[in-house]
Scaffold this active site. Structure first.
Site, PDB file in Angstrom:
ATOM      1  N   PHE A 147       0.849  -1.190   0.000  1.00  0.00           N
ATOM      2  CA  PHE A 147       0.000   0.000   0.000  1.00  0.00           C
ATOM      3  C   PHE A 147       0.886   1.241   0.000  1.00  0.00           C
ATOM      4  O   PHE A 147       1.815   1.334   0.809  1.00  0.00           O
ATOM      5  CB  PHE A 147      -0.925  -0.008   1.217  1.00  0.00           C
ATOM      6  CG  PHE A 147      -2.078   0.930   1.084  1.00  0.00           C
ATOM      7  CD1 PHE A 147      -3.064   0.698   0.134  1.00  0.00           C
ATOM      8  CD2 PHE A 147      -2.190   2.057   1.882  1.00  0.00           C
ATOM      9  CE1 PHE A 147      -4.138   1.563  -0.010  1.00  0.00           C
ATOM     10  CE2 PHE A 147      -3.255   2.931   1.743  1.00  0.00           C
ATOM     11  CZ  PHE A 147      -4.234   2.681   0.791  1.00  0.00           C
ATOM     12  N   ASP A 226       1.283  -5.669   7.119  1.00  0.00           N
ATOM     13  CA  ASP A 226       0.078  -4.853   7.051  1.00  0.00           C
ATOM     14  C   ASP A 226      -1.076  -5.798   6.722  1.00  0.00           C
ATOM     15  O   ASP A 226      -1.124  -6.393   5.645  1.00  0.00           O
ATOM     16  CB  ASP A 226       0.204  -3.762   5.974  1.00  0.00           C
ATOM     17  CG  ASP A 226      -0.948  -2.765   6.008  1.00  0.00           C
ATOM     18  OD1 ASP A 226      -2.062  -3.160   6.400  1.00  0.00           O
ATOM     19  OD2 ASP A 226      -0.741  -1.598   5.638  1.00  0.00           O
ATOM     20  N   TYR A 251     -12.002  -1.044   9.373  1.00  0.00           N
ATOM     21  CA  TYR A 251     -13.218  -0.545   8.721  1.00  0.00           C
ATOM     22  C   TYR A 251     -13.543  -1.263   7.428  1.00  0.00           C
ATOM     23  O   TYR A 251     -14.536  -0.947   6.773  1.00  0.00           O
ATOM     24  CB  TYR A 251     -13.120   0.966   8.459  1.00  0.00           C
ATOM     25  CG  TYR A 251     -11.840   1.434   7.799  1.00  0.00           C
ATOM     26  CD1 TYR A 251     -11.631   1.275   6.438  1.00  0.00           C
ATOM     27  CD2 TYR A 251     -10.854   2.060   8.541  1.00  0.00           C
ATOM     28  CE1 TYR A 251     -10.473   1.706   5.831  1.00  0.00           C
ATOM     29  CE2 TYR A 251      -9.684   2.515   7.957  1.00  0.00           C
ATOM     30  CZ  TYR A 251      -9.494   2.330   6.600  1.00  0.00           C
ATOM     31  OH  TYR A 251      -8.332   2.764   6.013  1.00  0.00           O
ATOM     32  N   LYS A 252     -12.742  -2.264   7.046  1.00  0.00           N
ATOM     33  CA  LYS A 252     -13.023  -3.021   5.833  1.00  0.00           C
ATOM     34  C   LYS A 252     -13.868  -4.240   6.194  1.00  0.00           C
ATOM     35  O   LYS A 252     -15.051  -4.127   6.481  1.00  0.00           O
ATOM     36  CB  LYS A 252     -11.712  -3.401   5.145  1.00  0.00           C
ATOM     37  CG  LYS A 252     -10.838  -2.199   4.760  1.00  0.00           C
ATOM     38  CD  LYS A 252      -9.569  -2.635   4.068  1.00  0.00           C
ATOM     39  CE  LYS A 252      -8.594  -1.488   3.881  1.00  0.00           C
ATOM     40  NZ  LYS A 252      -9.102  -0.439   2.985  1.00  0.00           N
ATOM     41  N   ARG A 405     -12.029  -3.225  -8.811  1.00  0.00           N
ATOM     42  CA  ARG A 405     -11.945  -4.186  -7.700  1.00  0.00           C
ATOM     43  C   ARG A 405     -13.356  -4.570  -7.249  1.00  0.00           C
ATOM     44  O   ARG A 405     -14.200  -3.704  -7.024  1.00  0.00           O
ATOM     45  CB  ARG A 405     -11.182  -3.596  -6.512  1.00  0.00           C
ATOM     46  CG  ARG A 405      -9.734  -3.318  -6.760  1.00  0.00           C
ATOM     47  CD  ARG A 405      -8.973  -3.082  -5.462  1.00  0.00           C
ATOM     48  NE  ARG A 405      -9.641  -2.154  -4.554  1.00  0.00           N
ATOM     49  CZ  ARG A 405      -9.217  -1.877  -3.327  1.00  0.00           C
ATOM     50  NH1 ARG A 405      -8.142  -2.480  -2.852  1.00  0.00           N
ATOM     51  NH2 ARG A 405      -9.860  -1.016  -2.565  1.00  0.00           N
TER      52      ARG A 405
END
Length: 445
Positions: A147, A226, A251-252, A405
């Site tokens: 990321f 990560d 939060y995913k 995605r």
């Protein structure tokens, strides 16, 4: 006239074949939904618009129904009526309570998990602390699938605090995966820190955590993972896989809500060795003694920087409870079935239209989202989100230059959602619906 008849006879069987394939896939999706042991969990989430298919849980998960009830209590009772007394009655131990639940999902001990701050702040703490321990080593290793925020943080750490260090970035040869042997070849006695995303944000490529840790440990290198695109979607075994350090967001797939607190993991035997560079109030051993000398707390609370985010922590708990109830192995199995179904339909219906797969084909090599590439990826994604009249809105996300995605969240996504998504993608391209949309990018994609 003969040529016209020939073209017609060729076209009609082709259309009939496609329609037959679609019908078969639709029936398969309906059957899989009927047999799905996790189907009832969808009703545990706020789904107000049935005319919308949400495939962006890899960016922001849906809100559990229980979250609203929980927040009404926290705001309407604990804050508004309990005021400061709620620190003793409800809030002071909340970070440890949440950490204990998250530890079960991460395969770690509760005292190895700290919940709070942001992923970037937690990444900074652990990367800085690891580098401080590694005297005589001056290389930080990562890959170009990581990321970007993590790479920015490493660049900043080098610029501001470790100017003698260098950042080495292993390159993916296909933009989808990185070969393990390339990581092994790049590791050496000068490698202080290896940091990777367990599941890559763009392609969903997933490393074998155990094997990577073993490779790094052979060179006395720390590994910082990560877990942002992995936690809540794939089984994680931090202790069993001998992980050193990890960070991630909630939060995913954990459905903690926008801006939900992040977490970090530090293995027990490293906690007295790695120093948190941010010495804050709640990281103190006795914060309410108000001593002017800093003494770090024992175990994971020492990695706190400031006051716990009580509202956000409270909103996170219902999402964790649902994951624990459903079982991460059950979620993973459904995710594998759904992603395989999506890739099968892609091969048959989308690849002839110019789509290419941008995720690993083998389920054990990927997380829970599937990426597709198309030269018109941005306008296609806009056509999915803002459809022509009479069509459902389908919410993916887009990553430049051309990647769509599709985030599969097994708690609330059905097999029929997958079928309808692929069917819509086919219609958008076959009938050039995307031409009605411009190339202007939104602030958030």
């Amino acid at each position: 006239m003969g040529r016209g008849t020939s073209a017609k006879t060729k076209t009609q069987p082709a259309k009939a074949l496609i329609m037959n394939e679609l019908q078969n896939y639709k029936e398969k999706a309906l059957t899989l939904d009927r047999l799905d042991p996790l189907a009832s969990f969808r009703s545990r989430f706020v789904v107000e618009e049935e005319e919308m298919i949400y495939l962006d849980g890899n960016s922001l998960g849906r809100m559990p129904l229980e979250t609203e009830i929980k927040m009404q209590s926290v705001i309407g009772q604990q804050w508004s009526k309990g005021l400061i007394s709620s620190w003793n009655n409800h809030w002071f131990d909340l970070p440890q309570k949440i950490a204990a639940k998250l530890a079960k999902i991460l395969g770690a001990h509760p005292d190895e998990i700290f919940v709070g701050d942001s992923t970037s702040i937690n990444f900074y703490k652990l990367a800085f602390g690891a580098l401080k321990m590694q005297s005589g080593k001056n290389t930080i290793l990562t890959d170009n699938l990581n990321f970007p925020s993590d790479i920015y943080l490493l660049q900043g750490i080098i610029s501001q605090s470790f100017p003698e260090h260098r950042l080495q970035i292993v390159q993916s040869k296909d933009g989808i995966a990185v070969k393990q042997e390339d990581i092994a070849h790049a590791l050496n006695e000068k490698t202080a820190l290896l940091t990777l995303s367990h599941v890559a944000f763009k392609s969903a490529f997933m490393y074998n955590m155990s094997e990577i840790n073993e490779l790094a440990h052979q060179k006395n290198t720390f590994v910082l993972w990560d877990l942002s695109h992995a936690v809540g979607s794939v089984p994680i075994r931090l202790n069993a896989d001998s992980a050193d350090l990890a960070v991630g967001c909630t939060y995913k797939y954990l459905n903690g809500g926008p801006g939900a607190p992040a977490f970090l993991y530090v293995r027990r035997d490293l906690q007295e060795k790695i120093v948190n560079p941010i010495w804050g109030w709640f990281g103190h051993r006795n914060p309410f003694e108000f001593s002017l000398d800093y003494l770090p707390a024992a175990n994971s609370p020492q990695f706190a920087a400031g006051t716990p985010h009580i509202l956000s922590l409270s909103a996170l708990e219902p999402g964790l409870d649902i994951i624990l109830e459903a079982g991460i192995n059950n979620l993973r199995e459904k995710s594998r079935l759904q992603s395989d179904f999506l890739l099968e339909m892609t091969q048959q219906l989308l690849e002839p239209l110019g789509f290419t797969k941008a995720s690993p084909l083998e389920a054990e090599d990927r997380g829970s989202h599937i990426s597709l590439r198309h030269p018109e990826g941005w306008r296609i994604s806009k056509a999915m989100i803002e459809p022509q009249q009479g069509s459902k809105s389908i919410i993916p996300d887009f990553r430049p230059p051309d990647t769509i995605r599709l985030g599969i969240a097994p708690l609330y996504n059905s097999f029929t959602d997958i079928y309808e998504c692929v069917n819509r993608l086919s219609e958008i391209v076959k009938h050039s619906h995307y031409l009605a949309y411009d190339q202007t990018k939104s602030a958030v994609t």
